[in-house]
Design a protein around this motif. Structure first.
Motif, PDB file in Angstrom:
ATOM      1  N   LEU A 143       0.833  -1.203   0.000  1.00 26.36           N
ATOM      2  CA  LEU A 143       0.000   0.000   0.000  1.00 26.36           C
ATOM      3  C   LEU A 143       0.867   1.253   0.000  1.00 26.36           C
ATOM      4  N   HIS A 144       0.347   2.287  -0.630  1.00 31.27           N
ATOM      5  CA  HIS A 144       1.046   3.564  -0.659  1.00 31.27           C
ATOM      6  C   HIS A 144       1.092   4.183   0.738  1.00 31.27           C
ATOM      7  N   ASP A 145       2.202   4.844   1.015  1.00 29.16           N
ATOM      8  CA  ASP A 145       2.330   5.651   2.227  1.00 29.16           C
ATOM      9  C   ASP A 145       1.997   7.086   1.821  1.00 29.16           C
ATOM     10  N   HIS A 146       0.770   7.505   2.037  1.00 24.52           N
ATOM     11  CA  HIS A 146       0.324   8.795   1.531  1.00 24.52           C
ATOM     12  C   HIS A 146       0.990   9.973   2.227  1.00 24.52           C
ATOM     13  N   THR A 147       1.407   9.783   3.464  1.00 24.20           N
ATOM     14  CA  THR A 147       2.134  10.853   4.149  1.00 24.20           C
ATOM     15  C   THR A 147       3.463  11.110   3.451  1.00 24.20           C
ATOM     16  N   PHE A 148       4.188  10.027   3.159  1.00 21.86           N
ATOM     17  CA  PHE A 148       5.458  10.173   2.438  1.00 21.86           C
ATOM     18  C   PHE A 148       5.237  10.710   1.035  1.00 21.86           C
ATOM     19  N   ASN A 149       4.233  10.181   0.329  1.00 26.08           N
ATOM     20  CA  ASN A 149       3.975  10.611  -1.045  1.00 26.08           C
ATOM     21  C   ASN A 149       3.706  12.112  -1.123  1.00 26.08           C
ATOM     22  N   LYS A 150       2.897  12.593  -0.209  1.00 32.53           N
ATOM     23  CA  LYS A 150       2.565  14.013  -0.215  1.00 32.53           C
ATOM     24  C   LYS A 150       3.806  14.866   0.021  1.00 32.53           C
ATOM     25  N   GLY A 151       4.617  14.470   0.994  1.00 34.11           N
ATOM     26  CA  GLY A 151       5.843  15.216   1.275  1.00 34.11           C
ATOM     27  C   GLY A 151       6.845  15.117   0.139  1.00 34.11           C
ATOM     28  N   TRP A 152       6.913  13.944  -0.505  1.00 35.05           N
ATOM     29  CA  TRP A 152       7.835  13.728  -1.621  1.00 35.05           C
ATOM     30  C   TRP A 152       7.497  14.664  -2.779  1.00 35.05           C
ATOM     31  N   LYS A 154       5.680  17.409  -2.757  1.00 38.34           N
ATOM     32  CA  LYS A 154       5.831  18.814  -2.367  1.00 38.34           C
ATOM     33  C   LYS A 154       7.296  19.224  -2.347  1.00 38.34           C
ATOM     34  N   LYS A 155       8.147  18.354  -1.853  1.00 39.56           N
ATOM     35  CA  LYS A 155       9.574  18.652  -1.760  1.00 39.56           C
ATOM     36  C   LYS A 155      10.207  18.772  -3.141  1.00 39.56           C
ATOM     37  N   TRP A 156       9.897  17.826  -4.029  1.00 31.49           N
ATOM     38  CA  TRP A 156      10.509  17.820  -5.355  1.00 31.49           C
ATOM     39  C   TRP A 156      10.003  18.962  -6.230  1.00 31.49           C
ATOM     40  N   SER A 157       8.797  19.438  -5.963  1.00 30.66           N
ATOM     41  CA  SER A 157       8.251  20.507  -6.796  1.00 30.66           C
ATOM     42  C   SER A 157       8.999  21.817  -6.606  1.00 30.66           C
ATOM     43  N   ALA A 546       7.369  10.892 -10.443  1.00 34.77           N
ATOM     44  CA  ALA A 546       7.084  10.754  -9.011  1.00 34.77           C
ATOM     45  C   ALA A 546       5.580  10.802  -8.757  1.00 34.77           C
ATOM     46  N   VAL A 547       4.905  11.750  -9.421  1.00 33.57           N
ATOM     47  CA  VAL A 547       3.446  11.845  -9.281  1.00 33.57           C
ATOM     48  C   VAL A 547       2.775  10.593  -9.817  1.00 33.57           C
ATOM     49  N   LYS A 548       3.278  10.090 -10.939  1.00 33.35           N
ATOM     50  CA  LYS A 548       2.689   8.892 -11.535  1.00 33.35           C
ATOM     51  C   LYS A 548       2.791   7.698 -10.589  1.00 33.35           C
ATOM     52  N   ILE A 549       3.942   7.529  -9.958  1.00 31.38           N
ATOM     53  CA  ILE A 549       4.114   6.421  -9.016  1.00 31.38           C
ATOM     54  C   ILE A 549       3.184   6.577  -7.819  1.00 31.38           C
ATOM     55  N   CYS A 550       3.045   7.809  -7.338  1.00 34.41           N
ATOM     56  CA  CYS A 550       2.251   8.044  -6.123  1.00 34.41           C
ATOM     57  C   CYS A 550       0.748   7.952  -6.362  1.00 34.41           C
ATOM     58  N   LEU A 551       0.283   8.414  -7.527  1.00 36.49           N
ATOM     59  CA  LEU A 551      -1.153   8.566  -7.738  1.00 36.49           C
ATOM     60  C   LEU A 551      -1.738   7.650  -8.791  1.00 36.49           C
ATOM     61  N   GLU A 552      -0.976   7.317  -9.820  1.00 33.96           N
ATOM     62  CA  GLU A 552      -1.542   6.603 -10.960  1.00 33.96           C
ATOM     63  C   GLU A 552      -1.211   5.116 -10.994  1.00 33.96           C
TER      64      GLU A 552
END
Length: 726
Positions: A143-152, A154-157, A546-552
């Motif tokens: 399962l995705h870790d949404h806390t990490f994904n969100k921070g990842w 935001k940080k890379w952007s 990164a977005v694709k891995i986290c969301l798609e």
């Protein structure tokens, strides 16, 4: 608040198995499911079951036996140590192994996945999705870790360049294979700064087809490939995976012909003769020829139709007819490529590779042949057929007048010019390069990132509308979430959505980067702004992936690797081929960028061949020089490797010979001479035969005597004060 908690909490779930039984009878589905949970329990995994969408169950998995999991971690690390991946021997106690060395999330998921999927004779549950008795197992995913994904995200952007610590974070979350992709793309992006600046300057000052730009671009391509090799090595040492390719997973479909005992390890090895596999690999030659013939014929035909319609035909409907070749390519090339990919897969199966890694590597090489033809052949046809031979070849394209005949009003509108009378479009090559390096990149980004999101949202909305419509009519199946416990409802909704997502394939993204590098290496001399386009694209690509891995996509199962695999060979090949094509283009367009003007009359064959020969040898010389320079430069990875090797030998000495074996000894104090010691020496001398050697070493017994004798000799031999002043 509860909604937010459910979104960011995974309830300690490690993996989820989607068990779908829509096409299976009830009794068979029950038996299969019972066997599934029983197999998982046998390897120390705890399970919970909830309903899924469309006749499916969701099996939630976590570690049930910490002791069994710790033992599996210990086995994995011992295996790494035996194969030289780990320098240090694991702790003898399994629990110490887990607690004494940081267990990353990626390693945890990888080992649990190994427990689920590895064969029973290797200590696993043997669950293989969609195969054999596990045909109802649709997917296995963490399962995705949404806390990490969100921070990842935001940080890379807000970042321009990624630090090595950012890559470490990706490796710790998603494994080395995906981390290597991001490391290569970041390295490639950073390297593009120089060619982008130089390309812009060349575009302003030198123009297209500049020999200076061609030379600098070739040097840059060599430097990028060779530097990345060093980076791969450093990262493999940093991440502790150097040599991990030697620990390969057996393919279930591998068919051995005999068994032998390994003379080193004593293990029983299943062998398929290398000579037999080599004879099967020879079929790659006719496959490459078939692919080149099939795809080449299709692309060349569409190319000819496009030339005829855009530059020969001059009748009604021309503005629409020019899109016919594009439609044919868009429809037929993917279809033909899919068919050839199936042939390549069957050929790969026939070669009977022993391990999953070698199988995937061989398949990647075959697929690269198809990618090379479909990506670069159109530009090759324009550069080396249309430009030098257009006036000769185009008049024979009237065979394609069938495509426009229904629209033509007179035969004159379909008539091709006489041989030598046709005038080529000198800007065609540049327009084509700009399309592939700018327009195609944008289209690919939309197809890869935006379209899947729109499709997924649209399908979800359609399903909701369909369910609402069915509910109003009093029909439709029961809502799967109707029995969900309130505190689990949001969590289960998210898991059901993740179960419907596609599986992320890092090889697809790696292929895109390698193909893009090919455009830069082969054809950027045509349009020096190519690296400017790519540096912008790649900054966006890193973030969009990164977005694709986290969301798609479903969260990828971590996999280990110590390089980008066969794609490195593809990079080297493209860099070498670029030294040839760039030199050829620079020569063909050396007349102020005008080119041969459709006739080969101005082309001197010897000069073209000499230019290519010289360029290739410059490439080989520069590659040798870059390798030599890099071999003299130390790196953090090499320092760490030397340090680890030294510590291993030091620990071995201390364990076997004692901890003080490397300590500096105290000063040696000679035994004082006494009457008793002199009498003992005299007695010993009388018991053995003495010669000149013994007499030589017996005249001065201690350092004090040596010092006294030396001082007396100096006193006798040193000049007097008066003589010294004279």
């Amino acid at each position: 608040m509860a909604h937010n908690s459910a979104l960011h909490s995974n309830f300690d779930v490690d993996y989820v198995i989607s068990y779908r039984f829509a096409d299976t009878v009830s009794a068979e589905a029950r038996d299969g499911f019972t066997a599934l949970v029983q197999s998982l329990a046998r390897v120390g995994l705890a399970t919970e079951v909830r309903t899924g969408d469309n006749c499916s169950l969701l099996v939630f998995i976590k570690v049930g036996s910490d002791k069994r999991f710790a033992h599996e971690v210990y086995r994995s690390r011992v295996k790494d140590w035996l194969h030289g991946v780990r320098a240090a021997e694991p702790a003898k106690e399994t629990q110490d192994t887990v607690s004494g060395h940081n267990l990353t999330e990626a390693e945890r998921f990888r080992i649990i996945h190994h427990l689920i999927t590895s064969p029973t004779d290797e200590g696993g549950a043997g669950v293989t999705p969609k195969e054999g008795r596990w045909k109802n197992v649709e997917s296995i995913f963490p399962l995705h870790d949404h806390t990490f994904n969100k921070g990842w995200i935001k940080k890379w952007s807000t970042m321009t360049f990624l630090k090595v610590e950012d890559l470490d974070e990706i490796r710790n979350r998603f494994g080395e294979k995906i981390a290597y992709y991001f490391a290569f793309t970041q390295n490639y992006f950073a390297f593009l700064i120089f060619p982008a600046a130089f390309g812009f300057a060349s575009w302003v000052i030198l123009g297209s087809f500049s020999p200076i730009y061609a030379l600098v671009n070739g040097l840059w391509c060599v430097s990028l490939v060779e530097y990345w090799k060093r980076q791969e090595l450093d990262l493999s040492v940093r991440w502790g995976v150097k040599g991990v390719a030697g620990i390969q997973k057996k393919r279930r479909d591998f068919k051995h012909e005999k068994e032998i005992r390994d003379p080193v390890t004593g293990e029983t090895l299943q062998i398929f003769p290398a000579t037999k596999r080599l004879s099967r690999q020879l079929l790659q030659a006719p496959f490459a020829l078939l692919a080149a013939l099939a795809l080449g014929t299709l692309i060349a035909t569409c190319f000819g139709i496009e030339i005829f319609l855009s530059e020969v035909y001059n009748g009604p409907g021309k503005t629409l007819l020019v899109f016919l070749p594009t439609g044919l390519l868009t429809t037929l090339v993917p279809t033909l490529t899919t068919m050839l990919t199936t042939v390549a897969t069957r050929l790969n199966d026939y070669e009977n590779w022993e391990t999953t890694e070698s199988y995937e590597s061989a398949l990647t090489q075959k697929i690269f042949v198809l990618n090379f033809i479909t990506s670069y052949l159109p530009i090759f046809l324009t550069a080396f057929v249309y430009v030098p031979f257009g006036s000769i070849v185009v008049p024979y394209l009237d065979v394609f007048n069938l495509t426009a005949r229904p629209f033509a009003q007179t035969e004159k509108q379909l008539q091709s010019p006489d041989v030598g009378a046709f005038v080529i479009d000198p800007s065609r090559l540049k327009k084509q390069v700009i399309y592939f390096t700018v327009t195609a990149q944008i289209v690919n980004f939309a197809l890869e990132t935006i379209l899947p999101y729109v499709k997924r949202r649209g399908f979800s909305k359609y399903q909701e509308m369909k369910s609402e419509k069915a509910a109003k009519k009093g029909g439709g199946g029961p809502n799967v979430s109707i029995d969900d416990v309130p505190e689990e409802a949001e969590f289960l909704k998210r898991v059901r959505n993740e179960a419907e997502l596609d599986v992320y394939d890092v090889a697809t993204d790696l292929r895109e980067m390698v193909v893009q590098f090919g455009y830069l290496s082969l054809f950027s001399v045509v349009w020096p702004l190519t690296p400017v386009s790519f540096i912008i694209n790649n900054w966006i690509e890193l973030r969009s992936d990164a977005v694709k891995i986290c969301l798609e996509m479903q969260r990828p199962t971590p996999q280990r690797a110590d390089s980008i695999g066969p794609w490195l060979d593809s990079l080297e090949f493209l860099a070498w081929l670029g030294s040839i094509t760039t030199a050829a283009l620079a020569y063909l367009f050396s007349n102020d960028g005008l080119g041969p003007d459709g006739t080969p009359a101005t082309i001197q064959g010897w000069a073209l061949l000499l230019t290519i020969f010289f360029s290739e040898h410059v490439f080989l010389l520069v590659r040798w020089g870059v390798r030599l320079v890099l071999s003299k430069i130390d790196s953090p990875g090499m320092e760490k490797e030397r340090g680890e090797r030294f510590m291993v030998r030091k620990r071995y000495l201390q364990d076997t010979l004692g901890r003080d074996v490397l300590d500096v000894p105290s000063d040696y104090m000679e035994e004082k001479i006494t009457r008793a010691s002199l009498e003992e020496d005299a007695r010993q001398s009388s018991l053995r035969t003495t010669g000149p050697k013994e007499h030589f070493w017996s005249r001065q017994r201690t350092w004090e005597e040596s010092a006294k004798v030396g001082a007396n000799l100096i006193e006798k031999m040193a000049p007097k004060e008066g003589k010294k002043q004279q």
